[in-house]
Design a protein around this motif. Structure first.
Motif, PDB file in Angstrom:
ATOM      1  N   ARG A   8      12.508 -16.278 -25.537  1.00 43.10           N
ATOM      2  CA  ARG A   8      12.197 -15.293 -26.576  1.00 43.10           C
ATOM      3  C   ARG A   8      10.962 -15.653 -27.394  1.00 43.10           C
ATOM      4  O   ARG A   8      10.509 -14.851 -28.200  1.00 43.10           O
ATOM      5  N   THR A   9      10.441 -16.852 -27.236  1.00 42.46           N
ATOM      6  CA  THR A   9       9.265 -17.244 -28.006  1.00 42.46           C
ATOM      7  C   THR A   9       8.042 -16.501 -27.494  1.00 42.46           C
ATOM      8  O   THR A   9       7.922 -16.209 -26.299  1.00 42.46           O
ATOM      9  N   THR A  10       7.132 -16.202 -28.405  1.00 42.05           N
ATOM     10  CA  THR A  10       5.955 -15.404 -28.058  1.00 42.05           C
ATOM     11  C   THR A  10       4.662 -16.207 -28.053  1.00 42.05           C
ATOM     12  O   THR A  10       3.582 -15.624 -27.987  1.00 42.05           O
ATOM     13  N   SER A  11       4.750 -17.532 -28.170  1.00 39.85           N
ATOM     14  CA  SER A  11       3.547 -18.361 -28.145  1.00 39.85           C
ATOM     15  C   SER A  11       3.893 -19.687 -27.491  1.00 39.85           C
ATOM     16  O   SER A  11       5.056 -19.969 -27.171  1.00 39.85           O
ATOM     17  N   LEU A  12       2.851 -20.484 -27.283  1.00 38.42           N
ATOM     18  CA  LEU A  12       3.026 -21.794 -26.662  1.00 38.42           C
ATOM     19  C   LEU A  12       3.177 -22.919 -27.684  1.00 38.42           C
ATOM     20  O   LEU A  12       3.258 -24.084 -27.308  1.00 38.42           O
ATOM     21  N   ARG A  13       3.225 -22.581 -28.965  1.00 36.84           N
ATOM     22  CA  ARG A  13       3.330 -23.628 -29.978  1.00 36.84           C
ATOM     23  C   ARG A  13       4.638 -24.416 -29.903  1.00 36.84           C
ATOM     24  O   ARG A  13       4.626 -25.630 -30.092  1.00 36.84           O
ATOM     25  N   PRO A  14       5.796 -23.798 -29.628  1.00 37.06           N
ATOM     26  CA  PRO A  14       7.001 -24.614 -29.444  1.00 37.06           C
ATOM     27  C   PRO A  14       6.870 -25.608 -28.294  1.00 37.06           C
ATOM     28  O   PRO A  14       7.389 -26.725 -28.363  1.00 37.06           O
ATOM     29  N   LEU A  15       6.167 -25.206 -27.227  1.00 38.43           N
ATOM     30  CA  LEU A  15       5.950 -26.129 -26.115  1.00 38.43           C
ATOM     31  C   LEU A  15       5.076 -27.294 -26.545  1.00 38.43           C
ATOM     32  O   LEU A  15       5.330 -28.451 -26.171  1.00 38.43           O
ATOM     33  N   LEU A  16       4.051 -27.030 -27.345  1.00 35.37           N
ATOM     34  CA  LEU A  16       3.206 -28.104 -27.860  1.00 35.37           C
ATOM     35  C   LEU A  16       3.993 -29.036 -28.777  1.00 35.37           C
ATOM     36  O   LEU A  16       3.793 -30.261 -28.760  1.00 35.37           O
ATOM     37  N   THR A  17       4.891 -28.474 -29.575  1.00 33.90           N
ATOM     38  CA  THR A  17       5.712 -29.305 -30.449  1.00 33.90           C
ATOM     39  C   THR A  17       6.642 -30.189 -29.634  1.00 33.90           C
ATOM     40  O   THR A  17       6.868 -31.359 -29.980  1.00 33.90           O
ATOM     41  N   ALA A  18       7.192 -29.654 -28.549  1.00 36.24           N
ATOM     42  CA  ALA A  18       8.038 -30.461 -27.669  1.00 36.24           C
ATOM     43  C   ALA A  18       7.225 -31.575 -27.005  1.00 36.24           C
ATOM     44  O   ALA A  18       7.705 -32.703 -26.850  1.00 36.24           O
ATOM     45  N   GLU A  19       5.992 -31.266 -26.619  1.00 39.04           N
ATOM     46  CA  GLU A  19       5.123 -32.300 -26.052  1.00 39.04           C
ATOM     47  C   GLU A  19       4.829 -33.390 -27.083  1.00 39.04           C
ATOM     48  O   GLU A  19       4.705 -34.573 -26.735  1.00 39.04           O
ATOM     49  N   LEU A  20       4.735 -33.007 -28.340  1.00 37.56           N
ATOM     50  CA  LEU A  20       4.519 -33.999 -29.397  1.00 37.56           C
ATOM     51  C   LEU A  20       5.715 -34.938 -29.508  1.00 37.56           C
ATOM     52  O   LEU A  20       5.547 -36.145 -29.734  1.00 37.56           O
ATOM     53  N   VAL A  21       6.922 -34.411 -29.338  1.00 37.69           N
ATOM     54  CA  VAL A  21       8.117 -35.264 -29.347  1.00 37.69           C
ATOM     55  C   VAL A  21       8.034 -36.300 -28.239  1.00 37.69           C
ATOM     56  O   VAL A  21       8.276 -37.497 -28.449  1.00 37.69           O
ATOM     57  N   VAL A  22       7.684 -35.860 -27.045  1.00 34.37           N
ATOM     58  CA  VAL A  22       7.582 -36.774 -25.903  1.00 34.37           C
ATOM     59  C   VAL A  22       6.508 -37.830 -26.160  1.00 34.37           C
ATOM     60  O   VAL A  22       6.706 -39.028 -25.888  1.00 34.37           O
ATOM     61  N   ALA A  23       5.359 -37.416 -26.686  1.00 35.44           N
ATOM     62  CA  ALA A  23       4.271 -38.361 -26.939  1.00 35.44           C
ATOM     63  C   ALA A  23       4.662 -39.398 -27.986  1.00 35.44           C
ATOM     64  O   ALA A  23       4.413 -40.605 -27.810  1.00 35.44           O
ATOM     65  N   VAL A  24       5.281 -38.952 -29.072  1.00 32.86           N
ATOM     66  CA  VAL A  24       5.679 -39.875 -30.137  1.00 32.86           C
ATOM     67  C   VAL A  24       6.727 -40.865 -29.631  1.00 32.86           C
ATOM     68  O   VAL A  24       6.648 -42.075 -29.903  1.00 32.86           O
ATOM     69  N   ILE A  61      -1.415 -28.515 -32.952  1.00 34.38           N
ATOM     70  CA  ILE A  61      -0.511 -27.372 -33.133  1.00 34.38           C
ATOM     71  C   ILE A  61      -1.107 -26.383 -34.131  1.00 34.38           C
ATOM     72  O   ILE A  61      -1.013 -25.158 -33.952  1.00 34.38           O
ATOM     73  N   ARG A  62      -1.734 -26.913 -35.179  1.00 35.16           N
ATOM     74  CA  ARG A  62      -2.383 -26.025 -36.152  1.00 35.16           C
ATOM     75  C   ARG A  62      -3.524 -25.254 -35.505  1.00 35.16           C
ATOM     76  O   ARG A  62      -3.713 -24.053 -35.764  1.00 35.16           O
ATOM     77  N   ARG A  63      -4.284 -25.930 -34.674  1.00 37.46           N
ATOM     78  CA  ARG A  63      -5.373 -25.247 -33.980  1.00 37.46           C
ATOM     79  C   ARG A  63      -4.833 -24.196 -33.020  1.00 37.46           C
ATOM     80  O   ARG A  63      -5.435 -23.120 -32.858  1.00 37.46           O
ATOM     81  N   ALA A  64      -3.691 -24.494 -32.387  1.00 35.01           N
ATOM     82  CA  ALA A  64      -3.093 -23.525 -31.472  1.00 35.01           C
ATOM     83  C   ALA A  64      -2.648 -22.271 -32.199  1.00 35.01           C
ATOM     84  O   ALA A  64      -2.597 -21.184 -31.618  1.00 35.01           O
ATOM     85  N   GLY A  65      -2.310 -22.412 -33.505  1.00 37.15           N
ATOM     86  CA  GLY A  65      -1.908 -21.252 -34.274  1.00 37.15           C
ATOM     87  C   GLY A  65      -3.032 -20.263 -34.486  1.00 37.15           C
ATOM     88  O   GLY A  65      -2.788 -19.082 -34.772  1.00 37.15           O
ATOM     89  N   LYS A  66      -4.270 -20.713 -34.349  1.00 37.26           N
ATOM     90  CA  LYS A  66      -5.424 -19.820 -34.512  1.00 37.26           C
ATOM     91  C   LYS A  66      -5.792 -19.104 -33.219  1.00 37.26           C
ATOM     92  O   LYS A  66      -6.670 -18.245 -33.228  1.00 37.26           O
ATOM     93  N   GLY A  67      -5.146 -19.494 -32.138  1.00 41.07           N
ATOM     94  CA  GLY A  67      -5.421 -18.817 -30.876  1.00 41.07           C
ATOM     95  C   GLY A  67      -5.626 -19.800 -29.746  1.00 41.07           C
ATOM     96  O   GLY A  67      -6.180 -20.893 -29.940  1.00 41.07           O
TER      97      GLY A  67
END
Length: 265
Positions: A8-24, A61-67
């Motif tokens: 149901r998500t309409t952007s890739l930002r949740p995916l980027l946040t999940a990738e941040l979890v893996v990286a951290v 993630i902030r940059r992804a919010g701009k497009g």
């Protein structure tokens, strides 16, 4: 029609946040291999790297919010426009005040959970690591559960997923604060169980990353395929004897008599 939350998500930002979890979490595991003596000005490279990766991820993630140059081919119809936020008399007029008060209450409740959790773990003979990774983790996840359910009810599915992933990505950053307070690196003191749980967290996060990427719409017992995979991973990775305080003490006692050539009799 019902569908999994990841579809149901309409952007890739949740995916980027999940990738941040893996990286951290990956950098956290790497930091455990550093020597305990490697510290300068009450700071350790491992904890600094964790915080740096977290900050860099937030900027991305902030940059992804701009497009982004990527776009969903078939975005969910119901999620094209976000519904208006519900208006309430006091919360709508003082959102910052309510947020700060709720944060302070959550902080106090967390301290109480830590104190009572330690007492309960000793009373039932369970090690603090296992108790913290199961019962205490479930209790401290209740605020995220409440905010996630509220976000889903409001129709903001992206907020629901980002809240959970974002909280998991931020927690390892607290090792930097622990190092500053204690004056010695926190990551090199991690045990095998800690590393096991960290890699376990990476595995569970990657299951939801696959769900965000492929967006399966089929459900079984009101669960998406990614959630079913997470349940299978969770049961499979936790289906082992739970070490108690007494068993850990016996193991520690036996290791005290070990030599490079075997066990000393």
């Amino acid at each position: 029609q019902r569908s999994p939350l990841t579809s149901r998500t309409t952007s890739l930002r949740p995916l980027l946040t999940a990738e941040l979890v893996v990286a951290v979490l990956a950098v956290t595991v790497m930091g455990t291999a550093l020597p305990k003596s490697l510290i300068f000005a009450r700071l350790s490279p491992g904890e600094i790297a964790v915080a740096a990766v977290w900050l860099a991820g937030l900027l991305l993630i902030r940059r992804a919010g701009k497009g982004l140059p990527w776009a969903l081919a078939n975005p969910p119809a119901k999620a094209r426009s976000k519904p208006a936020l519900p208006t309430t008399s006091f919360v709508d007029g003082h959102p910052l005040l309510v947020f700060c008060v709720a944060a302070v209450v959550t902080l106090g409740a967390g301290a109480a959970l830590a104190t009572t959790g330690e007492a309960i773990s000793h009373s039932i003979g369970m090690t603090g690591v296992v108790f913290g990774a199961t019962f205490l983790a479930a209790a401290t996840a209740l605020p995220e559960l409440a905010t996630g359910l509220k976000a889903v009810k409001m129709g903001d599915h992206e907020l629901a997923m980002s809240d959970i992933f974002g909280g998991n990505a931020f927690l390892p950053v607290l090792f930097l604060l622990a190092t500053l307070i204690a004056g010695k690196p926190a990551l090199p003191q991690a045990g095998k169980t800690d590393l096991y749980l960290a890699v376990f967290g990476i595995l569970l996060t990657m299951a939801y990353m696959a769900g965000l990427l492929f967006r399966p719409r089929r459900e079984f017992a009101r669960l998406g395929m990614d959630s079913i995979a997470v349940l299978v991973f969770y049961v499979g990775c936790t289906a082992r004897p739970v070490p108690t305080a007494s068993s850990s003490a016996r193991l520690h006692s036996s290791r005290e008599h070990e030599t490079p050539w075997g066990v000393q009799r």
